[in-house]
Design an enzyme around this catalytic site. Structure first.
Site, PDB file in Angstrom:
ATOM      1  N   ASP A   1       0.837  -1.202   0.000  1.00 48.56           N
ATOM      2  CA  ASP A   1       0.000   0.000   0.000  1.00 48.56           C
ATOM      3  C   ASP A   1       0.877   1.259   0.000  1.00 48.56           C
ATOM      4  O   ASP A   1       0.352   2.383  -0.099  1.00 48.56           O
ATOM      5  CB  ASP A   1      -0.988  -0.004   1.177  1.00 48.56           C
ATOM      6  CG  ASP A   1      -0.313  -0.050   2.525  1.00 48.56           C
ATOM      7  OD1 ASP A   1       0.915  -0.246   2.581  1.00 48.56           O
ATOM      8  OD2 ASP A   1      -1.024   0.115   3.547  1.00 48.56           O
ATOM      9  N   SER A   2       2.197   1.085   0.063  1.00 43.94           N
ATOM     10  CA  SER A   2       3.109   2.212  -0.153  1.00 43.94           C
ATOM     11  C   SER A   2       2.875   2.830  -1.533  1.00 43.94           C
ATOM     12  O   SER A   2       3.328   3.943  -1.801  1.00 43.94           O
ATOM     13  CB  SER A   2       4.569   1.758  -0.031  1.00 43.94           C
ATOM     14  OG  SER A   2       4.839   0.670  -0.883  1.00 43.94           O
TER      15      SER A   2
ATOM     16  N   ASP B   1      -0.867  -6.205   0.168  1.00 41.48           N
ATOM     17  CA  ASP B   1      -1.273  -5.520   1.399  1.00 41.48           C
ATOM     18  C   ASP B   1      -2.785  -5.354   1.476  1.00 41.48           C
ATOM     19  O   ASP B   1      -3.418  -4.925   0.493  1.00 41.48           O
ATOM     20  CB  ASP B   1      -0.663  -4.113   1.441  1.00 41.48           C
ATOM     21  CG  ASP B   1       0.645  -4.050   2.205  1.00 41.48           C
ATOM     22  OD1 ASP B   1       0.994  -5.030   2.890  1.00 41.48           O
ATOM     23  OD2 ASP B   1       1.316  -3.004   2.107  1.00 41.48           O
TER      24      ASP B   1
ATOM     25  N   LYS C   1      -1.100  -9.430   3.480  1.00 36.95           N
ATOM     26  CA  LYS C   1      -0.361  -8.847   4.599  1.00 36.95           C
ATOM     27  C   LYS C   1      -1.241  -7.834   5.309  1.00 36.95           C
ATOM     28  O   LYS C   1      -1.955  -7.069   4.662  1.00 36.95           O
ATOM     29  CB  LYS C   1       0.926  -8.180   4.101  1.00 36.95           C
ATOM     30  CG  LYS C   1       1.771  -7.588   5.232  1.00 36.95           C
ATOM     31  CD  LYS C   1       3.194  -7.298   4.810  1.00 36.95           C
ATOM     32  CE  LYS C   1       3.373  -6.041   3.997  1.00 36.95           C
ATOM     33  NZ  LYS C   1       2.920  -4.827   4.730  1.00 36.95           N
TER      34      LYS C   1
ATOM     35  N   GLU D   1      -1.275  -5.092   8.923  1.00 37.84           N
ATOM     36  CA  GLU D   1      -0.468  -4.440   9.954  1.00 37.84           C
ATOM     37  C   GLU D   1      -1.091  -4.644  11.329  1.00 37.84           C
ATOM     38  O   GLU D   1      -2.312  -4.623  11.473  1.00 37.84           O
ATOM     39  CB  GLU D   1      -0.359  -2.933   9.660  1.00 37.84           C
ATOM     40  CG  GLU D   1       0.362  -2.630   8.362  1.00 37.84           C
ATOM     41  CD  GLU D   1       0.515  -1.135   8.104  1.00 37.84           C
ATOM     42  OE1 GLU D   1       0.184  -0.316   9.007  1.00 37.84           O
ATOM     43  OE2 GLU D   1       0.970  -0.770   7.002  1.00 37.84           O
TER      44      GLU D   1
ATOM     45  N   GLU E   1       9.480  -3.983  10.457  1.00 35.71           N
ATOM     46  CA  GLU E   1       9.845  -2.707   9.826  1.00 35.71           C
ATOM     47  C   GLU E   1      10.423  -1.718  10.835  1.00 35.71           C
ATOM     48  O   GLU E   1       9.810  -1.445  11.873  1.00 35.71           O
ATOM     49  CB  GLU E   1       8.611  -2.088   9.139  1.00 35.71           C
ATOM     50  CG  GLU E   1       8.914  -0.719   8.518  1.00 35.71           C
ATOM     51  CD  GLU E   1       7.899  -0.245   7.499  1.00 35.71           C
ATOM     52  OE1 GLU E   1       7.049  -1.044   7.072  1.00 35.71           O
ATOM     53  OE2 GLU E   1       7.975   0.936   7.114  1.00 35.71           O
TER      54      GLU E   1
HETATM   55  N1  LIG Z   1       9.318   5.307  -0.697  1.00 38.12           N
HETATM   56  C1  LIG Z   1       8.974   4.686   0.428  1.00 38.12           C
HETATM   57  N2  LIG Z   1       9.823   3.799   0.974  1.00 38.12           N
HETATM   58  C2  LIG Z   1       9.505   3.153   2.132  1.00 38.12           C
HETATM   59  O1  LIG Z   1      10.311   2.316   2.591  1.00 38.12           O
HETATM   60  C3  LIG Z   1       8.247   3.432   2.743  1.00 38.12           C
HETATM   61  C4  LIG Z   1       7.387   4.357   2.103  1.00 38.12           C
HETATM   62  N3  LIG Z   1       7.777   4.972   0.981  1.00 38.12           N
HETATM   63  N4  LIG Z   1       6.163   4.673   2.641  1.00 38.12           N
HETATM   64  C5  LIG Z   1       5.652   3.919   3.755  1.00 38.12           C
HETATM   65  C6  LIG Z   1       6.729   3.497   4.665  1.00 38.12           C
HETATM   66  C7  LIG Z   1       7.396   4.592   5.474  1.00 38.12           C
HETATM   67  N5  LIG Z   1       8.729   4.067   5.651  1.00 38.12           N
HETATM   68  C8  LIG Z   1       9.715   4.543   6.516  1.00 38.12           C
HETATM   69  C9  LIG Z   1      10.055   5.865   6.567  1.00 38.12           C
HETATM   70  C10 LIG Z   1      11.055   6.320   7.422  1.00 38.12           C
HETATM   71  C11 LIG Z   1      11.721   5.439   8.267  1.00 38.12           C
HETATM   72  C12 LIG Z   1      12.799   5.889   9.182  1.00 38.12           C
HETATM   73  O2  LIG Z   1      13.546   5.078   9.670  1.00 38.12           O
HETATM   74  N6  LIG Z   1      12.939   7.206   9.451  1.00 38.12           N
HETATM   75  C13 LIG Z   1      14.029   7.798  10.228  1.00 38.12           C
HETATM   76  C14 LIG Z   1      13.720   9.273  10.474  1.00 38.12           C
HETATM   77  C15 LIG Z   1      12.429   9.513  11.186  1.00 38.12           C
HETATM   78  C16 LIG Z   1      12.203  10.954  11.546  1.00 38.12           C
HETATM   79  O3  LIG Z   1      12.273  11.822  10.646  1.00 38.12           O
HETATM   80  O4  LIG Z   1      11.935  11.198  12.729  1.00 38.12           O
HETATM   81  C17 LIG Z   1      14.258   7.157  11.562  1.00 38.12           C
HETATM   82  O5  LIG Z   1      15.433   7.211  11.997  1.00 38.12           O
HETATM   83  O6  LIG Z   1      13.361   6.627  12.199  1.00 38.12           O
HETATM   84  C18 LIG Z   1      11.366   4.098   8.212  1.00 38.12           C
HETATM   85  C19 LIG Z   1      10.382   3.662   7.355  1.00 38.12           C
HETATM   86  C20 LIG Z   1       8.848   2.781   4.994  1.00 38.12           C
HETATM   87  N7  LIG Z   1       7.854   2.855   3.948  1.00 38.12           N
HETATM   88  C1  LIG Z   2       7.388  -1.517   2.882  1.00 40.93           C
HETATM   89  C2  LIG Z   2       6.500  -2.722   2.814  1.00 40.93           C
HETATM   90  C3  LIG Z   2       6.780  -3.692   3.908  1.00 40.93           C
HETATM   91  C4  LIG Z   2       5.044  -2.330   2.754  1.00 40.93           C
HETATM   92  O1  LIG Z   2       4.250  -2.626   3.593  1.00 40.93           O
HETATM   93  C5  LIG Z   2       4.609  -1.537   1.584  1.00 40.93           C
HETATM   94  O2  LIG Z   2       5.363  -1.377   0.609  1.00 40.93           O
HETATM   95  O3  LIG Z   2       3.463  -1.068   1.621  1.00 40.93           O
HETATM   96 MG   LIG Z   3       2.380  -1.628   3.375  1.00 40.48          MG
END
Ligand SMILES: Nc1nc(=O)c2c([nH]1)NC[C@@H]1CN(c3ccc(C(=O)N[C@@H](CCC(=O)O)C(=O)O)cc3)CN21
Ligand SMILES: CC(C)C(=O)C(=O)O
Ligand SMILES: [Mg+2]
Length: 272
Positions: free
Chosen positions: A54-55, A93, A122, A124, A191
């Protein structure tokens, strides 16, 4: 007989049995896919599963989060990906509000994704989803759990941030994983959590874990395809490794076409 005249070697479709067998032998690779073309490319690249995530609300539709994605949209994208897929396992998803209301609602929604070609659905959530996971599993529908950073809860989490940093939330995530697996989940997405926590959950799990921003000790790794190809125009998460400067390459090619038309260099002789 020319090579191109031979019947294509029949590729064997990967199933959850193959996933179980690979555990502890080979780390598996998963990519998101939203359309026929990129599903085919990732499948031919050897991806072990394709995830219609769903991203797509963010990467395909340009929204700020995944909350606006509908079941109808997931069905449409799942159909397109299913046509492009030959070998990889196909996971889709369940989008926001298509499963949280009741196990019965989840069953109806999951059924639509399966009819569109998904083999695993899948969803959440942790312990709170165990009853729903058991309900679907008992009715023959394989479920992949998803814990840690669950983007459908972005407003409750206060943003996209790593989960399970302190002992209390880490213990809660371990218990969530345990309950999902006990309820019959066949896969588990972990995740954005510390690597040692994901390693611990993986060690305690009897089903394969798929990590994203969860360190190297998971049974599989997944990334959003647009992040891998440099085609995501927003800010990709820090754990992403970019394998192509896709946006720059595409924009440059498109600009050359536009220029050629403006300069009357396209079409040329022999191009109609
Ligand atoms: N393009 C894209 N890639 C992705 O992997 C993704 C999406 N979109 N959209 C839905 C979620 C959001 N995602 C994420 C986004 C950020 C962090 C992350 O680790 N962020 C940092 C900074 C957070 C902040 O700004 O406070 C962290 O250290 O937690 C993890 C997963 C993974 N998913
Ligand atoms: C990042 C993966 C695990 C997901 O749930 C998505 O792409 O929506
Ligand atoms: Mg998803």
């Amino acid at each position: 007989m020319a090579d191109s005249d031979k019947l294509p070697a029949r590729v064997r479709r990967q199933s959850l049995i193959d996933w179980d067998r690979a555990r502890g032998k080979q780390t598996l690779a998963v990519l998101t896919a939203y359309d026929y073309t990129f599903a085919r490319l990732a499948d031919r690249a050897g991806a072990d599963a394709l995830l219609v995530g769903d991203s797509l609300g963010m990467t395909f539709a340009g929204e700020d989060n995944t909350l606006s994605v509908t079941l109808e949209q997931m069905v449409y994208h799942t159909r397109a990906v299913a046509r492009g897929r030959e070998r990889a396992l196909l996971i889709s998803d369940l989008p926001f509000l298509s499963y949280q209301e009741s196990p019965e609602q989840a069953l109806r929604s999951a059924g639509e994704l399966l009819r569109a070609g998904a083999e695993v659905v899948k969803l959440e959530g942790g312990a709170v989803m165990a009853e729903t996971v058991a309900f679907l599993s008992a009715r023959g529908i394989p479920v992949c759990g998803h814990i840690g950073l669950t983007p459908q809860s972005v407003h409750q989490l206060g943003g996209y941030r790593q989960q399970g940093r302190d002992e209390v939330t880490a213990a809660r995530l371990r218990e969530d994983a345990r309950q999902l697996v006990a309820a019959g989940a066949r896969l588990l997405v972990l995740e954005a959590m510390p690597a040692d926590l994901a390693a611990q959950i993986t060690a305690e799990s009897t089903v394969p874990t798929i990590g994203i921003g969860a360190g190297p000790h998971c049974d599989a790794q997944v990334l959003v395809m647009q992040d891998v190809l440099g085609l995501f125009l927003g800010q990709s998460p820090g754990f992403v490794r970019r394998y192509l400067e896709g946006a720059a390459l595409c924009q440059d090619a498109l600009a050359r076409f536009v220029d050629d038309v403006h300069q009357r260099a396209y079409p040329g002789s022999g191009e109609g």
